[in-house]
Design an enzyme around this catalytic site. Structure first.
Site, PDB file in Angstrom:
ATOM      1  NE  ARG A   1      -1.489   3.214 -13.431  1.00 45.11           N
ATOM      2  CZ  ARG A   1      -1.246   1.910 -13.520  1.00 45.11           C
ATOM      3  NH1 ARG A   1      -1.575   1.249 -14.614  1.00 45.11           N
ATOM      4  NH2 ARG A   1      -0.660   1.261 -12.527  1.00 45.11           N
TER       5      ARG A   1
ATOM      6  CG  ASN B   1     -32.704  24.539  18.424  1.00 42.77           C
ATOM      7  OD1 ASN B   1     -32.862  25.454  17.616  1.00 42.77           O
ATOM      8  ND2 ASN B   1     -31.963  23.473  18.161  1.00 42.77           N
TER       9      ASN B   1
ATOM     10  CE1 TYR C   1     -34.197  21.741  13.486  1.00 42.65           C
ATOM     11  CE2 TYR C   1     -34.521  23.541  15.028  1.00 42.65           C
ATOM     12  CZ  TYR C   1     -33.764  22.490  14.563  1.00 42.65           C
ATOM     13  OH  TYR C   1     -32.588  22.166  15.181  1.00 42.65           O
TER      14      TYR C   1
ATOM     15  N   GLY D   1       8.943   0.075  -6.589  1.00 44.42           N
ATOM     16  CA  GLY D   1       8.331  -1.112  -7.191  1.00 44.42           C
ATOM     17  C   GLY D   1       7.869  -2.137  -6.166  1.00 44.42           C
TER      18      GLY D   1
ATOM     19  CB  ALA E   1      -0.914  -0.020   1.226  1.00 45.15           C
TER      20      ALA E   1
ATOM     21  CD  GLU F   1       4.048  -6.312 -14.327  1.00 47.64           C
ATOM     22  OE1 GLU F   1       3.170  -5.442 -14.255  1.00 47.64           O
ATOM     23  OE2 GLU F   1       3.912  -7.455 -13.860  1.00 47.64           O
TER      24      GLU F   1
END
Ligand code: UD1
Ligand code: CA
Length: 455
Positions: free
Chosen positions: A14, A382, A362, A78, A8, A155
């Protein structure tokens, strides 16, 4: 012994986003949360998360997950370089290492269990998950023989035209014999189009290498851009809706509704078009929801009807009817059989059984006893500019149209408030309260226009 490592650390260029890719949300959970959830059932002894790009942000987002070890990859050179960072933390570890790409969020736990079984029974040094795709663009291609033995992964960008025709792709999910992987990791080179260290290159160095092909290729969708994010959302939503339809929920127009993992339904609920459920939502039996509702983190009882309304952080008890066009906000509790009508907003308020607030009101920070009838346009004032105050209305009281109840204020039971009143003082039970100027009728009045015409 099993260790799981989730990759991660990448930026996710992209995605074109300020958010690290693994923190992009998918049906209410981040990609990395979904990946972690997919391996929970395997009950690994170690769970390592390789972080790099915006590492702190990723770590913070997972602070509620116990037992995670964060490993920093800096710079991000990588996927092979990422796994090299485990050589320290996993020194002396004996067992299997399951590697998961942080951007492959739709994996089923059963598939991972299956992969692990296959790996253990075949005695391979590495077993990886593959799929056969009609459009394999972008993925690494897996070269394997009929027995499932893998010789190499290449790849997409490093493939020849001929190699690109291979539809068998690498899902980015691997089980390694850790000791053997640790031996070959230092031998990776960056001799490829991206000049990075590829984890996929370990496969040619680890023999025998095997693969397991998934039946449902949707499971291994990797997310690199927003189009793939949307596709995955579609797959997840479809899974959730199918699940609930099998459990006895009717969706009139399923494709227009979205659910979260935390949504639960009782039987015989009918969900009309354009309804959206987020976070933890429990809907009881026999409810009729929608069209046009947004419900988030709420508990809905049995036999409730909701129409064109927004509910967040609320409880609605059995048989209540809400909408059209009501907004129920945090802390609204709607009692049994209550009715909340059009353009009524309720916040942080307890409404007893049978309360009717049918039009234009309300109700904020209020406690309403059973069977209170809230007249059209009733407002609980209120807020004094600094603090919020409560309004209490006793059972069976009735407020007239356009009443303003200036909090803090308490009305007893069976109180009647005259229409157009502004009340600032408490009202005892059984009283009728007026809080407005008395009407004056001037008889035979001649208005200025008529008077002028006389002159
Ligand atoms: C990778 C695989 C490819 C496979 C595909 C499946 C490699 C070299 N290629 O390609 O064969 O078909 O996944 O989805 O592994 N990451 C790091 N550190 C880094 C680089 C990446 O932690 O230095 C993480 C990323 O955050 C991401 C995962 O590794 O979660 C995969 O990286 P990505 O760049 O998306 O790899 P792909 O090009 O998709
Ligand atoms: Ca990817």
């Amino acid at each position: 012994m099993l260790a799981v490592a989730v990759l991660a650390a990448g930026k996710g260029t992209r995605m074109k986003s300020d958010l690290p890719k693994v923190l992009q949300p998918l049906a209410g959970a981040t990609l990395v949360e979904r990946v972690l959830a997919s391996c929970e059932r395997l009950d690994p002894q170690r769970r390592l998360l390789i972080v790099g790009h915006q590492a702190q942000r990723v770590e913070r987002s997972l602070s509620h997950h116990g037992g995670l070890e964060f490993v920093l990859q800096e710079p991000q050179n990588g996927t092979g370089h990422a796994v090299q960072q485990l050589l320290g933390p996993l020194a002396g570890f004996e067992g299997e290492l399951l590697v998961l790409n942080g951007d492959v969020p739709l994996l089923r736990s059963e598939t991972l269990e299956h992969l692990l079984e296959r790996h253990r029974s075949s005695g391979a040094a590495v077993t990886l998950l593959t799929a056969r795709l009609t459009d394999p663009t972008g993925y690494g291609r897996v070269f394997a023989d009929g027995s499932g033995a893998v010789s190499a992964i290449v790849e997409h960008r490093d493939c020849s035209a001929e190699q690109r025709a291979n539809p068998l792709i690498n899902a980015g999910i691997y089980v390694f014999d850790w000791k053997r992987l640790a031996e070959v990791l230092p031998r990776l080179t960056s001799d490829n189009d991206q000049g990075e260290l590829y984890l996929t290159d370990t496969v040619a160095l680890l023999q025998p290498a095997m693969h397991l092909e998934v039946e449902d290729a949707d499971e291994i969708n990797g997310i690199n851009d927003r189009l793939q994010l949307a596709q995955c959302e579609g797959v997840l939503q479809e899974r959730l809706r199918r699940h609930w339809m099998r459990e006895g929920v009717t969706f009139v127009d399923p494709a227009t509704c979205t659910l979260s993992d935390g949504t639960r339904f009782g039987r015989d609920v009918i969900v009309q078009p354009q309804c959206h459920f987020r976070g933890r939502v429990a809907v009881g039996e026999g409810c009729r929801i929608g069209p046009g509702c947004l419900i988030e983190d709420s508990a809905i009882g049995n036999g409730v009807e909701l129409l064109y309304s927004v509910l967040r952080d609320v409880t609605v008890e059995d048989g209540a009817v809400v909408g059209p066009f009501a907004q129920l906000r945090a802390g609204a509790h709607i009692g049994k059989g209550a009715r909340i009508g059009n353009f009524v907003e309720v916040k942080n308020s307890q409404l007893g059984a049978g309360v009717k607030a049918n039009h234009l009101s309300y109700l904020g920070d209020a406690d309403l006893g059973a069977n209170v009838n809230v007249g059209a346009g009733t407002i609980t004032a209120n807020y004094d500019g600094v603090r919020k105050h409560r309004t209490v209305i006793g059972a069976a009281s009735k407020t007239g149209a356009n009443s303003v109840l200036v909090a803090p204020i308490s009305l007893g039971e069976r109180v009647t408030v005259a229409a157009g009143s502004t009340l600032t003082e408490n009202v005892p039970s059984g009283a009728l309260a007026f809080g407005r100027a008395r009407q004056v009728n001037k008889l035979d009045w001649v208005g200025p226009a008529a008077a002028g015409a006389d002159r």
